[in-house]
Design a protein around this motif. Structure first.
Motif, mmCIF file in Angstrom:
data_model
loop_
_atom_site.group_PDB
_atom_site.id
_atom_site.type_symbol
_atom_site.label_atom_id
_atom_site.label_comp_id
_atom_site.label_asym_id
_atom_site.label_seq_id
_atom_site.Cartn_x
_atom_site.Cartn_y
_atom_site.Cartn_z
ATOM 1 N N UNK A 49 0.779 -1.170 -0.061
ATOM 2 C CA UNK A 49 0.075 -0.046 0.087
ATOM 3 C C UNK A 49 0.841 1.399 0.028
ATOM 4 N N UNK A 50 1.807 1.190 0.845
ATOM 5 C CA UNK A 50 2.900 2.441 1.007
ATOM 6 C C UNK A 50 3.456 2.700 -0.122
ATOM 7 N N UNK A 76 1.126 4.180 -2.668
ATOM 8 C CA UNK A 76 0.972 5.569 -2.308
ATOM 9 C C UNK A 76 1.598 6.411 -3.077
ATOM 10 N N UNK A 77 3.235 6.132 -2.767
ATOM 11 C CA UNK A 77 4.035 6.984 -3.005
ATOM 12 C C UNK A 77 4.369 7.254 -4.680
ATOM 13 N N UNK A 86 1.758 6.833 -6.801
ATOM 14 C CA UNK A 86 0.524 7.596 -7.141
ATOM 15 C C UNK A 86 0.761 9.075 -6.738
ATOM 16 N N UNK A 87 1.300 9.273 -5.862
ATOM 17 C CA UNK A 87 1.644 10.803 -5.475
ATOM 18 C C UNK A 87 2.778 11.448 -6.179
ATOM 19 N N UNK A 88 3.461 10.397 -6.912
ATOM 20 C CA UNK A 88 4.779 10.927 -7.558
ATOM 21 C C UNK A 88 5.727 11.354 -6.503
ATOM 22 N N UNK A 89 5.680 10.476 -5.592
ATOM 23 C CA UNK A 89 6.924 10.986 -4.357
ATOM 24 C C UNK A 89 7.923 9.644 -4.112
ATOM 25 N N UNK A 108 11.267 8.555 -0.992
ATOM 26 C CA UNK A 108 10.774 7.525 0.194
ATOM 27 C C UNK A 108 11.862 7.094 0.841
#
Lengths: 200, 86
Positions: free
Chosen positions: B70-71, B74-75, B77-80, B84
């Protein structure tokens, strides 16, 4: 200005610092995911709520004025997203749910008077008991469920819960009482049966 | 509520949350305790309400974590992803 509890810099977030955004995501994704999961009862929807919460936080961080904690602001976005998701799913809900929605304003008089507090502590820790706790929360009307989750599961104060939901403190207190009394009835029914079973 | 006036079961119901959260005045708490000494149903409601709240609070005491999958998602999708911490 910083997020008091976790020292996340609001200025850095506002200036678009992606390293600080990543820190914010790691700090708050656990509690926000738990809120979404308790509200929606399934993982894919909870993951969508989590994702949308951070997307909206990124879009609107410049509007965050710091009048509440950063965590309360994020809970506010997540609560709105979760409530929208619940309402979107409503056509699939059954008749019982609809009846519960209609009577959510009533304080139900207690009808269960079994004292189940004396059950052995291990009875409360079984996976079956935990599932019963989750089912009971799922059966609350969503306007009561969100208040109960924020206050009694996530541990927000009455003031923070009222800020997160844009409700008056007295409305939060009233909904919290209704939610707690309904849950007590549900758990009394479940643990009362466990008590009878153990006595046999 | 005066010193000699006992709360009814209905009055007590409205005060329950504040009572179990420790937010009532000492005087009101004493009134409620006097009432519950003679009203077994209200005593049970208070005890089981306290237990209900404590069970949910205990279930939330475990750290809230998301899975690695999930993490990661999420990262992404958020372009991050590049930010990380491992």
């Amino acid at each position: 200005m910083s997020d008091g509890q976790n020292d996340i810099s609001i200025e850095a977030l506002r200036s678009g610092d992606k390293h600080e955004f990543a820190r914010m995501v790691d700090t708050y994704s656990g509690p926000l995911y738990r809120l979404a999961l308790k509200m929606l009862g399934n993982e894919p929807d909870a993951q969508d709520v989590l994702q949308n919460t951070f997307l909206k936080a990124f879009q609107h961080i410049r509007e965050f004025e710091g009048r509440s904690k950063l965590s309360t602001w994020l809970y506010r976005i997540a609560s709105n997203e979760a409530l929208m998701m619940v309402r979107k799913r409503r056509p699939e809900t059954n008749f019982t749910d609809t009846v519960q929605e209609q009577d959510e304003d009533q304080i139900l008089d207690p009808v269960q008077f079994t004292d189940w507090c004396c059950l052995p502590e291990e009875e409360f820790l079984t996976s079956e008991s935990r599932a019963a706790l989750d089912r009971a929360v799922q059966r609350l009307p969503e306007t009561l469920r969100i208040v109960f989750i924020l206050r009694d599961i996530e541990g927000l104060s009455i003031q923070e819960t009222s800020q997160a939901l844009n409700l008056s403190e007295s409305a939060v207190k009233t909904r919290l009482l209704r939610a707690r009394l309904r849950l007590r009835e549900e758990l009394s029914s479940y643990f009362g049966e466990r008590l009878d079973h153990l006595k046999k | 509520m005066s010193e000699n006036e006992q709360p009814t079961c209905q009055t007590l119901l409205c005060l329950l949350s504040d009572y179990v959260d420790g937010e009532l005045s000492e005087e009101l708490c004493r009134e409620i305790e006097r009432h519950t000494a003679g009203c077994d149903n209200c005593r049970v409601v208070i005890d089981t309400l306290r237990k209900t709240i404590s069970l949910y609070r205990a279930s939330a005491a475990e750290p809230a974590e998301i899975s690695t999958e999930t993490r990661d998602h999420l990262f992404k999708t958020l372009n991050l992803e590049d930010y990380m911490q491992h």
